[in-house]
Design an enzyme around this catalytic site. Structure first.
Site, mmCIF file in Angstrom:
data_model
loop_
_atom_site.group_PDB
_atom_site.id
_atom_site.type_symbol
_atom_site.label_atom_id
_atom_site.label_comp_id
_atom_site.label_asym_id
_atom_site.label_seq_id
_atom_site.Cartn_x
_atom_site.Cartn_y
_atom_site.Cartn_z
ATOM 1 N N TRP A 203 95.730 92.640 131.034
ATOM 2 C CA TRP A 203 97.174 92.528 131.158
ATOM 3 C C TRP A 203 97.747 93.856 131.673
ATOM 4 C CZ3 TRP A 203 101.102 95.160 128.359
ATOM 5 C CH2 TRP A 203 102.407 94.729 128.690
ATOM 6 N N ASP A 370 115.370 84.640 132.540
ATOM 7 C CA ASP A 370 113.990 84.652 132.016
ATOM 8 C C ASP A 370 113.989 84.129 130.579
ATOM 9 O OD1 ASP A 370 111.200 85.844 131.360
ATOM 10 O OD2 ASP A 370 111.428 86.287 133.484
ATOM 11 N N ASP A 371 112.973 84.476 129.843
ATOM 12 C CA ASP A 371 112.727 83.973 128.490
ATOM 13 C C ASP A 371 113.950 84.182 127.574
ATOM 14 O OD1 ASP A 371 111.386 83.048 126.324
ATOM 15 O OD2 ASP A 371 109.740 84.475 126.422
ATOM 16 N N ARG A 447 100.019 85.545 121.329
ATOM 17 C CA ARG A 447 101.473 85.730 121.396
ATOM 18 C C ARG A 447 102.172 84.717 120.484
ATOM 19 N NH1 ARG A 447 106.043 85.562 126.095
ATOM 20 N NH2 ARG A 447 106.799 87.658 125.803
ATOM 21 N N LYS A 480 110.411 79.942 137.420
ATOM 22 C CA LYS A 480 109.274 80.833 137.112
ATOM 23 C C LYS A 480 108.450 80.126 136.056
ATOM 24 C CE LYS A 480 108.378 85.488 135.261
ATOM 25 N NZ LYS A 480 109.046 86.708 134.800
ATOM 26 N N ASP A 482 105.673 80.165 133.676
ATOM 27 C CA ASP A 482 104.870 81.187 132.996
ATOM 28 C C ASP A 482 103.772 80.543 132.148
ATOM 29 O OD1 ASP A 482 104.119 83.686 132.150
ATOM 30 O OD2 ASP A 482 106.061 84.230 131.278
ATOM 31 N N MET A 483 102.806 81.337 131.740
ATOM 32 C CA MET A 483 101.714 80.878 130.873
ATOM 33 C C MET A 483 101.129 82.139 130.236
ATOM 34 S SD MET A 483 98.388 80.436 130.202
ATOM 35 C CE MET A 483 97.623 81.258 131.582
ATOM 36 N N ASN A 484 101.301 82.248 128.900
ATOM 37 C CA ASN A 484 101.064 83.552 128.282
ATOM 38 C C ASN A 484 99.972 83.640 127.235
ATOM 39 O OD1 ASN A 484 102.964 85.436 129.509
ATOM 40 N ND2 ASN A 484 104.518 84.016 128.770
ATOM 41 N N CYS A 530 103.273 82.308 137.208
ATOM 42 C CA CYS A 530 103.181 83.558 136.464
ATOM 43 C C CYS A 530 102.282 83.270 135.279
ATOM 44 C CB CYS A 530 104.585 83.956 135.996
ATOM 45 S SG CYS A 530 104.608 85.314 134.816
ATOM 46 N N ASP A 552 102.769 92.151 135.172
ATOM 47 C CA ASP A 552 103.899 92.593 134.350
ATOM 48 C C ASP A 552 104.088 94.098 134.477
ATOM 49 O OD1 ASP A 552 104.655 90.169 133.466
ATOM 50 O OD2 ASP A 552 104.004 90.420 131.398
HETATM 51 C C1 DGJ Z 1 105.422 87.177 130.661
HETATM 52 C C2 DGJ Z 1 105.925 87.360 132.071
HETATM 53 O O1 DGJ Z 1 104.919 87.866 132.880
HETATM 54 C C3 DGJ Z 1 107.155 88.245 132.030
HETATM 55 O O2 DGJ Z 1 107.585 88.511 133.322
HETATM 56 C C4 DGJ Z 1 108.211 87.558 131.223
HETATM 57 O O3 DGJ Z 1 108.604 86.388 131.884
HETATM 58 C C5 DGJ Z 1 107.683 87.252 129.845
HETATM 59 N N1 DGJ Z 1 106.442 86.538 129.871
HETATM 60 C C6 DGJ Z 1 108.694 86.447 129.066
HETATM 61 O O4 DGJ Z 1 108.216 86.068 127.849
#
Ligand code: DGJ
Length: 792
Positions: A203, A370-371, A447, A480, A482-484, A530, A552
């Protein structure tokens, strides 16, 4: 073009040839992949005869697969595909376990067919050819030990020096066969040594370039996190050890796949190398039932004799023309302001509108929320899955906010993370079985969240419908996606025990179905993928979404390195890059705004900082930069991207830059150059900016972005110029700095492309402890310069 003659096959692209043939026993022998050999249709068999290995006796230790060819040992020839158990001791392309437990396969040539289009593996993304200039060659092989057939599918595009490949297994028997591996690409070549380049990280430090010399043994680049990953991007390059950026043999493969992958290079015992690329077999155990087919993802393969730069240029073209699709393919992408680093989870309509107004005044075009906008999402501990408005934060909901943003003249974009669910969410409380976990076992959290089981239809439908609702009600112009978190606890409550080994791949197939449906349903929306930045930066995602948030890490110096590495296989039109605050939130490093802009401008430019608190000077500078970007946007986003210098090239103490790049428009009438300094070397003052890719025959007006500097840059050296003594950083010093700015150097010449490409343009001398005021360049650590070139 595909040429076939008497069991010999040639795939011809504008500058490369790929040649193989079947032998007397029906094995496919790979003969050549490299610079183009012009072949007449009737001459192919003759060429192959000359290229084929001369085999007259057995080597020691040889295993002979077939008495029909008593001297041929599969371990000592270049094969188009390989399997286990018949004497080829190298890593195989395909690995099956039959109902009787045996795992030896023996695939022999059966027939071929040619299709006048590019074929795509079922359920998976594929390269496409809009103009009807694509052809596919399908070779069918039959396993002598079972009723399984293997189709090798090759695609050729008339305008492109890339090939695409995948494999397809068909079980025409009555019994289930277990597929333990089916790679996408195998390339065997005569080579005793290779230099491998691949890209590793984690990351916020994606794409660290890694070089390995392979002489013996095996080298593997792979991932098991469930996704293509920030740990090991599927882009895999190999070259002659002497190959440079511009000269020498260079090859690359990449996968149109977003799941676990594996690329390997293996030195065989006989001066031959085998390269394999495909899904990671460690996470595959697929039950191929009677009558069913199974495809591997498509791989793209390319070769250039013009070194790493040659291969990169070919892959950039391929991605721009044959991967990215839809309305946004060639459309200039808007300059955005993103709320994340400006306010993190604390999104409030008032704050949002203030930021949006400032952004609109500066010339930005798209606001991205965003979030933090939905459910009870005040931190990363809750609400994923609950895609309804948080009315405390957005009193008029998404619909009202979107209307207000649109009224400011901005487009409206939204952040979502649809593949995930928080334990603390209504969705999880209602459908705990929709989350990926093994019943009765503890599961891992990442997360604070769990992964939704995309192998299940009801889950996919929930995502499709809840997202459609968000996109409709927000009149969304941009998403956007996302996937975290990474996959763990591989298991689906919707799959029978014997199918659990299919989970990882089925997840990706489910994901592709979801994003195909949504991108079809909302063709006008600009989608940006993302995954905590670059945890799923791959050609699979790019088949659906035309750009990806690359990392990020928004620090200009880190980003220069990361984007430089992406440039090996991906064009800047797919790389989203933002100017962020100072000090940077990931590294706490201070870098000039000019440098942050210079690096972010080589990509899809955005801003991600609290503009509402920015100084007037910074806002003035941002306005100028946005205007510049708009003027040069087409070259910056879609021009051919050349690496002129990277730190790995450092040969002497005088090489101080982090990167140097230039982007050249397709007609070569315009170009933009970027130079980013590392640490300054004292008393070294003569830079030359040497380009690549300009038209030798054209003349260009070469000029730089005129800069003005804050006098604080000179510290107490101000006293060498000021009529009165100025105490450094005093109120007087600050006051003078408000009115007097130092002039940056000026570049302004007309130079031919030939001189710029070969000699370069000598630049204004640097300040080197002496010389300010003589059109000298005042560099500090991490300064950048931007040069413009226009045909005259
Ligand atoms: C991870 C993304 O890469 C960030 O840019 C942001 O959108 C966060 N998640 C939000 O939780």
């Amino acid at each position: 073009m595909i040429i076939v003659q008497d069991g010999c096959f040639a795939l011809q692209t504008p500058h490369t040839s790929y040649i193989f043939r079947k032998d007397a026993a029906g094995n496919l022998l790979h003969l050549y992949y490299g610079e183009k050999i012009e072949i007449e249709e009737e001459g192919l068999a003759k060429v192959c005869e000359i290229m084929a290995p001369v085999i007259t006796n057995q080597n020691g230790c040889s295993l002979i697969a077939d008495t029909a060819q008593p001297n041929l040992c599969l371990d000592d020839v270049c094969l188009e595909i390989s399997s286990r158990g018949k004497g080829d001791m190298r890593e195989p392309y395909v690995e099956l376990v039959l109902a009787d437990g045996s795992s030896t396969s023996d695939f022999r040539y059966e027939n071929y067919r040619i299709e006048e289009s590019l074929l795509t593996p079922e359920g998976l993304p594929g390269a496409y050819e809009e103009k009807g200039n694509g052809q596919s060659l399908v070779i069918t092989l039959a396993d002598r030990n079972s009723k399984v057939k293997l189709e090798l599918v090759y695609g050729v595009m008339e305008d492109c020096d890339c090939l695409v490949r995948y494999g397809r297994l068909v079980n025409s028997g009555e019994e289930t066969v277990t597929v333990n591996r089916l790679m996408s690409m195998q390339l065997d070549m005569e080579a005793g040594v290779l230099k491998i380049t691949d890209f590793h990280g984690d990351w916020a430090r994606e794409m660290a370039k890694n070089e390995t010399i392979l002489r013996q043994g095996k080298y593997v680049n792979d991932t098991s996190v469930g996704f293509s990953s920030n740990r090991a991007n599927p882009l895999f390059i190999w070259a002659d050890t002497e190959t440079t950026q511009e000269y020498g043999d260079c090859y690359a493969v990449n996968l149109l796949y977003s799941g676990n992958h594996r690329e390997s290079a293996q030195a065989g015992g006989h001066g031959k190398m085998r390269i394999l690329a495909g899904m990671n077999p460690d996470y595959l155990c697929w039950q191929l039932e009677a009558g069913e087919a199974f495809c591997s993802p498509q791989a793209v393969l390319t070769y250039s004799h013009q070194g790493y730069q040659g291969v990169s240029g070919q892959l950039h073209y391929f991605v721009r023309e044959h991967i990215v699709r839809g309305e946004w393919k060639h459309k200039e992408r808007p300059i955005l302001i993103n709320s994340w680093e400006a306010m993190y989870f604390d999104v409030q309509e008032k704050k949002i509108l203030k930021l949006a107004r400032t952004a609109a005044n500066a010339g930005m075009e798209l606001f991205v929320l965003d979030d933090g906008w939905f459910g009870k999402r005040n931190s990363d501990a809750s609400s994923l899955g609950d895609w309804y408005d948080n009315k405390e934060k957005l009193p008029t909901g998404l619909a009202g906010l979107s209307e207000k943003i649109h009224k400011l003249g901005l487009k409206f974009g939204i952040w979502v993370e649809p593949e995930m669910v928080s334990e603390d969410s209504d969705l999880y409380r209602k459908h705990p079985d929709w989350a990926v976990r093994i019943p009765g076992q503890e599961h891992a959290l990442g997360r604070n969240q769990m992964v939704l089981d995309l192998t299940r239809e009801e889950v996919r439908n929930y995502i499709i419908e809840s997202m459609s609702d968000v996109f409709f009600r927000g009149k969304v112009d941009y998403v956007k996606w996302d996937m975290n978190r990474n996959l763990s606890d591989y298991y689906s409550q919707g799959l029978a025990p014997r199918h659990q080994g299919e989970f990882g791949h089925r997840y990706i197939l489910g994901l592709y179905q979801v994003i195909q449906t949504l991108t079809d349903r909302f063709p006008h929306i600009l989608f940006e993928a993302c995954a905590s930045g670059g945890n799923r930066f791959d050609l699979g995602m790019l088949c659906f979404m035309p750009q990806i948030w690359a990392s990020d890490n928004t620090d200009a110096i880190s980003r220069a390195r990361i984007q430089n590495s992406y440039s090996y296989g991906y064009p800047q039109s797919v790389i989203a890059a933002h100017v962020s605050g100072c000090p940077n939130h990931q590294t706490l490093r201070r870098t000039p705004l000019t440098s942050r802009f210079a690096i972010a401008s080589v990509g899809i430019l955005g801003y991600e900082c609290n503009l509402s608190d920015a100084s007037m000077e910074d806002m003035e500078e941002i306005k100028v930069e946005i205007e510049l970007y708009k003027k040069w946007r087409n070259v910056l986003q879609f021009g051919d991207w050349y690496r002129l210098y990277e730190e790995a090239d450092k040969k002497s103490v005088y090489d101080m830059d982090v990167i140097r790049w230039n982007m050249v428009s397709a007609d070569k009438s315009k170009a933009v150059g970027i130079m980013l300094q590392g640490e300054i070397l004292a008393n070294y003052s003569h830079h030359v900016f040497k380009t690549r890719g300009l038209d030798d025959a054209k003349k260009y007006h070469f000029y730089n972005r005129a800069l003005k500097y804050d006098i604080h840059r000179m510290g107490d050296l101000i006293n060498t110029m000021a009529p009165v003594h100025v105490k450094q950083d005093s109120l007087l010093h600050d006051a003078i700095s408000k009115f007097i700015r130092l002039d940056g150097e000026k570049e302004d010449k007309v130079v031919s492309g030939a001189v710029m490409n070969r000699h370069g343009v000598p630049l204004a001398q640097n300040y080197a402890g002496t010389g300010y005021g003589q059109n000298t360049a005042l560099y500090q650590d991490y300064d950048a310069r931007i040069y413009f070139m226009e045909e005259v």
